[in-house]
Each structure stands twice: as structure tokens, then as C-alpha cells.
Design a protein around this motif. Structure first.
Motif, short mmCIF file in Angstrom:
data_model
loop_
_atom_site.label_atom_id
_atom_site.label_comp_id
_atom_site.label_asym_id
_atom_site.label_seq_id
_atom_site.Cartn_x
_atom_site.Cartn_y
_atom_site.Cartn_z
N GLU A 90 0.83 -1.21 0.00
CA GLU A 90 0.00 0.00 0.00
C GLU A 90 0.86 1.25 0.00
OE1 GLU A 90 -3.11 0.23 2.83
OE2 GLU A 90 -4.01 -1.68 2.29
N ARG A 91 1.96 1.22 0.75
CA ARG A 91 2.84 2.38 0.76
C ARG A 91 3.48 2.58 -0.62
NH1 ARG A 91 4.07 0.25 5.94
NH2 ARG A 91 5.93 -0.81 5.11
N ARG A 92 3.86 1.48 -1.27
CA ARG A 92 4.44 1.61 -2.61
C ARG A 92 3.41 2.16 -3.60
NH1 ARG A 92 7.50 -3.16 -1.30
NH2 ARG A 92 5.80 -4.50 -2.01
N ASP A 94 0.81 4.14 -2.91
CA ASP A 94 0.60 5.57 -2.65
C ASP A 94 1.79 6.40 -3.10
OD1 ASP A 94 -1.77 4.78 -1.61
OD2 ASP A 94 -1.26 5.09 0.50
#
Length: 737
Positions: A90-92, A94
Motif C-alpha cells: 500500500e505504501r508503494r 501511494d
């Protein structure tokens, strides 16, 4: 005035041809370069401000920065190996979204467009994370690109964004999917591009072949297409120019519809001239081509003018519609037809004057009278068995009209075959984990009217009430505007946002909940696709009740002025009304009952009424006025009808086939609405030409005889002119043969 125009055109043909060539090329270039600046793609923008969804759209533009030409997209991002997303994934995602949002999509200017007309569509997309699926199978990103989705340059920009996005996430082992907005449009265009080109080329080939078979001439086959292309380019450019100068925004489908209309009626008018021109040269072999062109153009010009004005009057009535999509379509087509009329009275006669007898080379048809063929046999049958043919025609049309039973009107936007595109596959994947309306939510827009500000707590009761509405799958957190004077609450229906169930949901329970639970001192409106089309349904229902009778009255008035009879216009209007009902019934059978569509497109009844009634009346004008001309001669009325059918049926049949092919080509275009309009209008033209104008109307004329012209005309005395209103006059001869 008509004879003055045609006389000038045949007296100075090269000047007229040169003028049209310059105007046609210049206006064509301007029209093609500027057309997408003059079109409006937001259907909701065509609704009057009094409608709830239109008011919601206005709030979105004023308080939330929504641009009128914004194109929202939904991007699905998931692991390429199919595993659930981790927190690191999810961080990648975003981070990748932030990288894409900061990258400008640069598009080169088109090489074939002058620099002062070129439009730079380069822009930075607006991207923000939306939500993650409950099973963590994917994460959604909300994207917004600005521009006209029907503009090929804008479609190329979306393709560039799609490629950049795929490349960005593939490096991290992630796959992407795109749906809604531009994604739907581009995928549909790409899927139908080859078929549309093939159908367009086939249509032109068939039209040329038809002309070759009828006239046995190369010039007669190609020159009408060249002339209509020049005039049509000038007409389309004139419409775009008027729209830009007046600030009127055209519907995205209007340019294509104008093109098809002009090709059809333009070739029709050229055919009327060609048939009469050939007849004139046969009867007067000593006459020069220029003199024959002048006489024919002056004579046929009156008929063409009346036919064109019928179309103009019918479509001008759309100016009284409340739905803007109809209100701009009518005048646009009316202006186009007027330009085509001007070309028919000037450029076409000039071409006849220049070519003369060479128009029909290498055919030897001018050297002999044609043998009796199908038209003559049809005329004899109509005169011999009029009652049987009337009953057979009415039975056929009545059977088709019965298809209207159970007809439903569809306000959806999906296209046939659209479930096979990549966009549709992405939407289906989203719907398996989230409510169907996630990619196209309904929105409740609340504004403060008491001078205070809004907070999430103040709107909590409304959010909870909306969440309890049956059919609402999820309610998004409240979003406040910067000045906190407005708020937006997104709803995700469980039903397809383009379907009837979603429209019933927002127009009924959702609006009822908003009215009952909005805080005091506020005003609230429901917007979104489902709400827009629910309001369009109300607007169209009102417009149909006004436009139908007004258009019918105007057409009847034109028929009365042309035919100078009370009974003849009634006969013609009843026949074209039956033709309209038969066409709409056939369209219902094919699309709703046969193809399984939810119903016929909401625009079809009105557009079909105008096209079939107006264009069908054109052919009825041709045959009826020729019947009147033949009845002015001594002899039985039925013999006059037989002669009229023999002389006029070939022109009507050829023109009807050409016009039906022009509209039929739309049936291969992407978009359910365009396909339905193309199929139904093409069928309606065929029924008007071959059933109404060649069989039913002449058969009724044979039954009624001279009483068809009641109360203004009497049976002619043998060999003399026809009494009319107490005076003596020679009969007019204005029709093609």
C-alpha cells in the motif's frame, strides 16, 4: 429568389464552383480543428438549473473545484502474483500515485493542424488514493484528467497516462486496471475502430455502385459525393463557428449526426436533379447542357426548397425543449440543412451546367427512351389494385407498430459488447469486492444557507440516514470544502450506476432521506450519473409532450401551403405517423426484445420522430406533387397516379437507399444510442420510401381521386387548365421525375 439563385449558378458556373471549393476547404479545416472546443460532454450540463442533479453539479464546481470537462477515472492496483496486498504494498502504491501526480503528461502538437489552431492537451493528472478492498485484493486510485473525451488528442493523452501508470507499477511487481470515464470511451473506440472503418468504406462503395448501376456513368457516381463533401464540410464548419461565436456548446454526438444527415439529404437532392436533368436531355436532344441545367434547377429547386424547409421546421422545434442536448441539436441540424439547401441551389446546378451531357458518359441512355421497368409495373399495379395495397401496407406497418407494446426507455450509457473490454473487466473485478457504484458514486452536496459553517458532526445524522437506505452499499466520510460552507457525502450503490435500479434508488429513497434528514439551515442536492439520468428522464418526458405536436403542426402547415389542400396534408401526416410508429416498434423488437437491451435509448423516440416524419415527408412531397401535376392533365385519376409512380419512383427508391445507407452506417459506431439511431432511422427511411411514398400514398390517391385536393381543387376540364379558387392558371411542374 430560387430561380434567381439557380439562374446565376448556371450562368456563371465556374465562379460558383470556385467559391464553394474555397469555402468548403476553409470551413472544413476550421470545423475539424475547433469542433471539440465547441462540444460539451457532460450530459448533466444540459439540464436546466431547476433540476436537482444540475444544482448538485453547480455546487461541485463552485465549492470543490470540479471542472466542467473533468474526466474521473478509477485505477485498480493489485499484486501481479494475486496475493493480498501488504502494508508495504500500500505504501508503494501511494508513493507511485504521488510520483505520477507530479509528472506532467506531455503531448506533441498534431503535425497536420496549423499552429494557431493546435491545442496543447499536456497536463498533470490529479491522483489520490481512494480505498482498499476488504479482502485486500486491490487498492483503488481516483484520477482526474481534463478535456473532451471524444477528442482524439485527449484519447491519446489517456493512452499515454495509462502506459506511464502501468510502467510505474510493473517495476514494483504490481498490475493495473483502468475503468470509468475515458477508460470506457477509449476501450470502446479501440474495439470498434476497425469495424467502423470497414463499414464506412463499404457504405461509400455501395453508394458509388448504386449510382453506377442507375446512371451507368462515372461522373454521375462520383460527382455527387464530391459536391456533398464540399457542402457538408462548409455546413459543419459553419455550425462549429456559430457555436463558438455564440457560446453555445454542442453535444458530443452532434457533429457525427450532422455529417450523416448531410451526406444523406445532399445526395438525395443531387439525385432529384440528376433524374430530372436526364429526363430533360432525353426530351430535348437539341438543348444545350447549360440551358437544360438552368430549366431543371429552376423547376426542381422549388421541390428541394420545400423538402429542406420541412426538415428545418421540424428540427427547429427542438429549440423549445428544456433538455439542452435536444435544444442545441435542433438548430445545429437546421443550420446545416440550410447550408446544404444553398449548395443544392447553386453548386449542384453549376456542376450540371459545366458537365452537360458528359455527366452521363459513357452511358447511351440519353439516346433512347427507357423501357417500362419495375417503376412502371408498380404504378400500374397501384392504379389497378389500390384498396388491396392500402390494406397490405397498413397491415405491415401495423404489425411492426405492435412492437411498441411493452416498450421501455433506457437512460443507461453502456455499449453493446462493452462487457468485453478491459475497462469492463476491471469494473467487474471491483464489483466482486466492493459495491458496484464505487467507480461512479452518487454524491449528496450540502451547502449552508444560515451563514454558519458545516462540520462532520453536524452532518452525522444525514450520513447515518443515508447508510440505512436499502441499496446503498457504503457511505464515504464527509468531505468539507475549504471554506466549510459546503460538504460532499459520496454514496456507493450496490447496483450498476448506469442501470434503472440505481436511478430509482437516487430519485426515490435517497432524495427522500436527504429531504427528511438534512440539517436545518442547509440546502442539499443529489448528484452523480444515476441522479443526472433520472432528471433527464423527467425533462425528456416533458419535452416529448411539447415537441411532438409543435413539429407535427409545422410540417402540416408546410404541406398545406405547398399542396393547397386540407385533405392531402391529413393523408400524408397520417401515413408518416404510421411509419414512425412502425419504425419505433421495429426498433423495440430488435433492441429491447431481441438484443436484450434494457429498453430503447431515451433520445430515440424524439430523434426518430423528427427524422422519419421530416425526411419521410420529403419523399411524400415528391410523389404527391407529381401526382397533382399528372392529375392536371386530362384523363382518369388512376392513370395519372400510375404515371406519377412511373416517373418518380426511381428517384425516390435510389434516394431512399442512399439515405438509409448513410444512417445505417451509424449502426456500426460505438455507443448503444448511436447504433439504435442508425438502425432505426435507416429502417424508417426505407419504409418511408418503399412503403409510404411508392405504395401507400399513391394507392390512397388512386382511391380518393380528385377529392384528395379538397376543398381547393376541382376535376380538370378536358384539355384545359385547372380551375383553382375561381381563377385560371397553368399547373406548376416542380417535381423530379
Amino acid at each position: 429568389m430560387i430561380r434567381a439563385l439557380t439562374a446565376f449558378a448556371t450562368r456563371s458556373p465556374w465562379k460558383v464552383i470556385a467559391l464553394w471549393a474555397v469555402l468548403g476547404i476553409a470551413l472544413t479545416i476550421l470545423g475539424q480543428a475547433l469542433v471539440f472546443r465547441a462540444t460539451q460532454t457532460s450530459t448533466g450540463a444540459f439540464l436546466p438549473d431547476s433540476y436537482d442533479s444540475a444544482a448538485a453539479l453547480k455546487v461541485a464546481e463552485e465549492h470543490f473545484g470540479l471542472e466542467p470537462d473533468a474526466n474521473p477515472l478509477t485505477v485498480l492496483v493489485a499484486r501481479a502474483d494475486g496475493a493480498p496486498l501488504t502494508a508495504a504494498d500500500e505504501r508503494r502504491i501511494d508513493a507511485g500515485a504521488a510520483e505520477l501526480a507530479g509528472r506532467r503528461i506531455a503531448m506533441p502538437k498534431p503535425k497536420d493542424t496549423p499552429s494557431f489552431l493546435a491545442q496543447d492537451r499536456s497536463q498533470q493528472p490529479r491522483i489520490s488514493p481512494a480505498m482498499t478492498a476488504p479482502d485486500r485484493s486491490f487498492r483503488l486510485l481516483s484520477v482526474e484528467l481534463t478535456g473532451n473525451p471524444m477528442d482524439p488528442g485527449m484519447q491519446d493523452l489517456y493512452r499515454a497516462f495509462r502506459d506511464h501508470t502501468r510502467a510505474e507499477f510493473e517495476q514494483a511487481g504490481l498490475r493495473t486496471g483502468f475503468t470509468a470515464g475515458l477508460a470506457d470511451t477509449v476501450d470502446t473506440v479501440d474495439a470498434d475502430e476497425t469495424r467502423s472503418k470497414i463499414v464506412g468504406a463499404a457504405m461509400l462503395a455501395v453508394i458509388v455502385l448504386l449510382h453506377v448501376l442507375v446512371f451507368r456513368s462515372v461522373l454521375a457516381a462520383l460527382l455527387p459525393l464530391v459536391a456533398v463533401t464540399i457542402i457538408g464540410g462548409a455546413a459543419a464548419g459553419a455550425v462549429v463557428g456559430v457555436a463558438l461565436l455564440t457560446g453555445i456548446e454542442l453535444d458530443a454526438s452532434t457533429p457525427q449526426l450532422i455529417s450523416v444527415v448531410l451526406v444523406g439529404i445532399g445526395i438525395d437532392y443531387f439525385l432529384f436533379l440528376l433524374f430530372r436533368f436526364r429526363e430533360q436531355l432525353r426530351r430535348h436532344p437539341e438543348q444545350s447542357g447549360r440551358a437544360a441545367a438552368a430549366e431543371v434547377a429552376g423547376r426542381v429547386g422549388t421541390a428541394i426548397t420545400c423538402a429542406a424547409l420541412t426538415i428545418v421546421a421540424a428540427f427547429s422545434t427542438l429549440a423549445v425543449a428544456t433538455f439542452g442536448q435536444f435544444r442545441v441539436l435542433g438548430p445545429a441540424i437546421a443550420v446545416s440543412v440550410l447550408v446544404m439547401l444553398l449548395g443544392s441551389l447553386t453548386l449542384m446546378p453549376a456542376l450540371l451546367a459545366v458537365t452537360g451531357r458528359r455527366m452521363f458518359w459513357p452511358s447511351r441512355a440519353l439516346e433512347r427512351e427507357p423501357r417500362e421497368g419495375v417503376a412502371a409495373r408498380t404504378g400500374a399495379l397501384v392504379a389497378r389494385r389500390p384498396l388491396a395495397l392500402v390494406l397490405a401496407s397498413v397491415a405491415l406497418l401495423g404489425a411492426l407498430a405492435a412492437g411498441m407494446a411493452g416498450m421501455r426507455v433506457d437512460y443507461g450509457q453502456s455499449s453493446p459488447g462493452g462487457d468485453r473490454t478491459a475497462s469492463a473487466a476491471t469494473a467487474a473485478e471491483i464489483a466482486r469486492a466492493l459495491p458496484a457504484g464505487v467507480s461512479d458514486p452518487a454524491g449528496v452536496f450540502v451547502t449552508a444557507t444560515d451563514g454558519g459553517t458545516l462540520t462532520a458532526e453536524r452532518l452525522g445524522g444525514l450520513s447515518r440516514a443515508l447508510a440505512s437506505v436499502d441499496g446503498v452499499g457504503r457511505v464515504a466520510p464527509t468531505v468539507l470544502s475549504e471554506d466549510r460552507r459546503a460538504a460532499r457525502i459520496d454514496l456507493f450503490p450496490t447496483a450498476d450506476p448506469h442501470g434503472q435500479e440505481a436511478r430509482d434508488l437516487v430519485s426515490g429513497p435517497v432524495r427522500e432521506a436527504v429531504a427528511a434528514h438534512r440539517p436545518s439551515g442547509t440546502e442539499a442536492h443529489v448528484g452523480g450519473t444515476a441522479a443526472v439520468f433520472s432528471d433527464i428522464a423527467s425533462a425528456v418526458d416533458k419535452d416529448l409532450k411539447v415537441v411532438f405536436p409543435v413539429a407535427a403542426a409545422l410540417i402540416a402547415l408546410i404541406l398545406f401551403l405547398l399542396l393547397r389542400s386540407l385533405l392531402a396534408p391529413v393523408v400524408l401526416m397520417l401515413s408518416v405517423g404510421l411509419g414512425f410508429a412502425a419504425t419505433l416498434g421495429a426498433a423495440t423488437l430488435v433492441f429491447q426484445h431481441g438484443a436484450g437491451r434494457p429498453g430503447v435509448d431515451f433520445s430515440l423516440p424524439l430523434v426518430l420522430f423528427l427524422f422519419v416524419v421530416a425526411l419521410g415527408t420529403d419523399y411524400n412531397i415528391l410523389i404527391t406533387d407529381r401526382i397533382r401535376e399528372e392529375m392536371d392533365r386530362p384523363g382518369p385519376a388512376r392513370a395519372a397516379v400510375a404515371r406519377a409512380v412511373r416517373h418518380t419512383a426511381p428517384a425516390i427508391a435510389t434516394a431512399g437507399l442512399v439515405l438509409a445507407l448513410s444512417f445505417g452506417s451509424l449502426a456500426a459506431s460505438p455507443g448503444s444510442a448511436t447504433q439504435q439511431v442508425g438502425f432505426a432511422t435507416g429502417l424508417g427511411i426505407l419504409l418511408s420510401a418503399f412503403v409510404l411514398s411508392i405504395v401507400l400514398v399513391p394507392a390512397l390517391a388512386a382511391l380518393l381521386g380528385w377529392s384528395l385536393w379538397w376543398p381547393l381543387r376541382q376535376r380538370p376540364a378536358s384539355g384545359g387548365p385547372v380551375p383553382d379558387g375561381g381563377g385560371q392558371r397553368e399547373p406548376e411542374r416542380v417535381m423530379t421525375g
